[in-house]
Design a protein around this motif. Structure first.
Motif, PDB file in Angstrom:
ATOM      1  N   ALA A   1      30.111  25.586  32.819  1.00  0.00           N
ATOM      2  CA  ALA A   1      30.519  25.953  34.178  1.00  0.00           C
ATOM      3  C   ALA A   1      32.042  25.849  34.320  1.00  0.00           C
ATOM      4  O   ALA A   1      32.662  26.662  35.010  1.00  0.00           O
ATOM      5  CB  ALA A   1      29.826  25.062  35.204  1.00  0.00           C
ATOM      6  N   GLY A   2      32.645  24.872  33.657  1.00  0.00           N
ATOM      7  CA  GLY A   2      34.105  24.743  33.677  1.00  0.00           C
ATOM      8  C   GLY A   2      34.784  25.941  33.030  1.00  0.00           C
ATOM      9  O   GLY A   2      35.816  26.424  33.515  1.00  0.00           O
ATOM     10  N   ILE A   3      34.214  26.438  31.956  1.00  0.00           N
ATOM     11  CA  ILE A   3      34.751  27.642  31.313  1.00  0.00           C
ATOM     12  C   ILE A   3      34.652  28.825  32.279  1.00  0.00           C
ATOM     13  O   ILE A   3      35.558  29.668  32.349  1.00  0.00           O
ATOM     14  CB  ILE A   3      34.016  27.923  29.989  1.00  0.00           C
ATOM     15  N   GLY A   4      33.579  28.870  33.049  1.00  0.00           N
ATOM     16  CA  GLY A   4      33.435  29.918  34.060  1.00  0.00           C
ATOM     17  C   GLY A   4      34.513  29.835  35.130  1.00  0.00           C
ATOM     18  O   GLY A   4      35.037  30.856  35.578  1.00  0.00           O
ATOM     19  N   VAL A   5      34.854  28.619  35.556  1.00  0.00           N
ATOM     20  CA  VAL A   5      35.921  28.444  36.554  1.00  0.00           C
ATOM     21  C   VAL A   5      37.250  28.937  35.991  1.00  0.00           C
ATOM     22  O   VAL A   5      38.001  29.650  36.663  1.00  0.00           O
ATOM     23  CB  VAL A   5      36.031  26.967  37.007  1.00  0.00           C
ATOM     24  N   VAL A   6      37.550  28.556  34.764  1.00  0.00           N
ATOM     25  CA  VAL A   6      38.820  28.979  34.149  1.00  0.00           C
ATOM     26  C   VAL A   6      38.866  30.500  33.997  1.00  0.00           C
ATOM     27  O   VAL A   6      39.889  31.130  34.297  1.00  0.00           O
ATOM     28  CB  VAL A   6      39.027  28.255  32.793  1.00  0.00           C
ATOM     29  N   ALA A   7      37.762  31.096  33.573  1.00  0.00           N
ATOM     30  CA  ALA A   7      37.729  32.558  33.435  1.00  0.00           C
ATOM     31  C   ALA A   7      37.920  33.240  34.788  1.00  0.00           C
ATOM     32  O   ALA A   7      38.665  34.228  34.897  1.00  0.00           O
ATOM     33  CB  ALA A   7      36.415  32.990  32.797  1.00  0.00           C
ATOM     34  N   ALA A   8      37.266  32.726  35.818  1.00  0.00           N
ATOM     35  CA  ALA A   8      37.411  33.309  37.152  1.00  0.00           C
ATOM     36  C   ALA A   8      38.836  33.138  37.674  1.00  0.00           C
ATOM     37  O   ALA A   8      39.371  34.033  38.342  1.00  0.00           O
ATOM     38  CB  ALA A   8      36.411  32.678  38.114  1.00  0.00           C
ATOM     39  N   ALA A   9      39.470  32.011  37.367  1.00  0.00           N
ATOM     40  CA  ALA A   9      40.855  31.790  37.801  1.00  0.00           C
ATOM     41  C   ALA A   9      41.803  32.765  37.112  1.00  0.00           C
ATOM     42  O   ALA A   9      42.717  33.309  37.748  1.00  0.00           O
ATOM     43  CB  ALA A   9      41.269  30.348  37.516  1.00  0.00           C
ATOM     44  N   PHE A  10      41.601  33.010  35.831  1.00  0.00           N
ATOM     45  CA  PHE A  10      42.432  33.994  35.127  1.00  0.00           C
ATOM     46  C   PHE A  10      42.212  35.394  35.694  1.00  0.00           C
ATOM     47  O   PHE A  10      43.161  36.168  35.835  1.00  0.00           O
ATOM     48  CB  PHE A  10      42.137  33.990  33.625  1.00  0.00           C
ATOM     49  N   PHE A  11      40.972  35.732  36.012  1.00  0.00           N
ATOM     50  CA  PHE A  11      40.681  37.043  36.591  1.00  0.00           C
ATOM     51  C   PHE A  11      41.339  37.184  37.958  1.00  0.00           C
ATOM     52  O   PHE A  11      41.940  38.220  38.259  1.00  0.00           O
ATOM     53  CB  PHE A  11      39.165  37.249  36.680  1.00  0.00           C
ATOM     54  N   LEU A  12      41.244  36.148  38.778  1.00  0.00           N
ATOM     55  CA  LEU A  12      41.878  36.176  40.104  1.00  0.00           C
ATOM     56  C   LEU A  12      43.382  36.340  39.977  1.00  0.00           C
ATOM     57  O   LEU A  12      44.001  37.121  40.709  1.00  0.00           O
ATOM     58  CB  LEU A  12      41.542  34.902  40.873  1.00  0.00           C
ATOM     59  N   GLU A  13      43.975  35.638  39.036  1.00  0.00           N
ATOM     60  CA  GLU A  13      45.421  35.754  38.829  1.00  0.00           C
ATOM     61  C   GLU A  13      45.791  37.167  38.378  1.00  0.00           C
ATOM     62  O   GLU A  13      46.793  37.726  38.820  1.00  0.00           O
ATOM     63  CB  GLU A  13      45.863  34.725  37.783  1.00  0.00           C
ATOM     64  N   ARG A  14      44.979  37.756  37.534  1.00  0.00           N
ATOM     65  CA  ARG A  14      45.238  39.109  37.054  1.00  0.00           C
ATOM     66  C   ARG A  14      45.110  40.130  38.191  1.00  0.00           C
ATOM     67  O   ARG A  14      45.884  41.078  38.277  1.00  0.00           O
ATOM     68  CB  ARG A  14      44.264  39.450  35.934  1.00  0.00           C
ATOM     69  N   VAL A  15      44.125  39.926  39.061  1.00  0.00           N
ATOM     70  CA  VAL A  15      43.915  40.847  40.182  1.00  0.00           C
ATOM     71  C   VAL A  15      45.097  40.813  41.144  1.00  0.00           C
ATOM     72  O   VAL A  15      45.520  41.852  41.657  1.00  0.00           O
ATOM     73  CB  VAL A  15      42.601  40.504  40.923  1.00  0.00           C
ATOM     74  N   CYS A  16      45.645  39.644  41.378  1.00  0.00           N
ATOM     75  CA  CYS A  16      46.716  39.487  42.371  1.00  0.00           C
ATOM     76  C   CYS A  16      48.099  39.732  41.795  1.00  0.00           C
ATOM     77  O   CYS A  16      49.096  39.510  42.474  1.00  0.00           O
ATOM     78  CB  CYS A  16      46.659  38.081  42.976  1.00  0.00           C
TER      79      CYS A  16
END
Length: 162
Positions: A130-145
């Motif tokens: 689940a922690g890996i999922g949080v990190v992946a989602a954070a990288f995706f959010l950063e890429r989107v913005c």
């Protein structure tokens, strides 16, 4: 605003894991090891879902704005910046927490024949995933913005949204 670096997150994860593994060995030598809560993986998974939903929402709003759809709501730069900061903070804290559970999980691998310890190892492994999922989602959010700066050929730019 600086970008997240996978090396920093991996270092935090590894450092916390080594400390947790050593602490688990020491704690177990004095008696019982504290249990790994099932809620740890659930909370981390919820954070990952929130980050992913935020990223998808911002991406859809930016696409609608870029395509000049009638009635499209724009993305406020301050809202996008806050979302990125939330994602970065979540990724940093999650790297520490997942490292902690990863270290405890590695320690518990030697006790898989004991059913309660096997369950704790599974919970620790789920928290790491689940922690890996949080990190992946954070990288995706950063890429989107992220928008490129003027004259930037590589596409790297300031983290913000129009």
């Amino acid at each position: 605003m600086k970008q997240l670096r996978l090396g920093v997150l991996a270092g935090l994860f590894a450092g916390a894991g080594v400390l947790a593994w050593g602490g688990a060995r020491l704690w177990d030598s004095f008696g019982g090891l504290p249990s790994v809560p099932l809620a740890a993986s659930v909370v981390l998974a919820v954070i990952a879902v929130i980050l992913l939903a935020t990223a998808l929402s911002i991406r859809a709003r930016l696409r609608a704005q870029r395509e000049r759809r009638p009635g499209a709501k724009g993305v406020e730069p301050l809202m996008a910046a806050r979302a990125v900061v939330f994602g970065q903070a979540s990724a940093l804290v999650t790297a520490l927490v997942a490292g902690l559970y990863g270290g405890i999980g590695v320690f518990l691998l030697g006790y898989l024949d004991i059913p309660p310890r096997r369950d704790q190892a599974i919970y620790a492994g789920a928290a790491v995933v689940a922690g890996i999922g949080v990190v992946a989602a954070a990288f995706f959010l950063e890429r989107v913005c992220k928008l490129p700066q003027d004259g930037d050929d590589e596409g790297r730019g300031a983290t913000a949204a129009r």
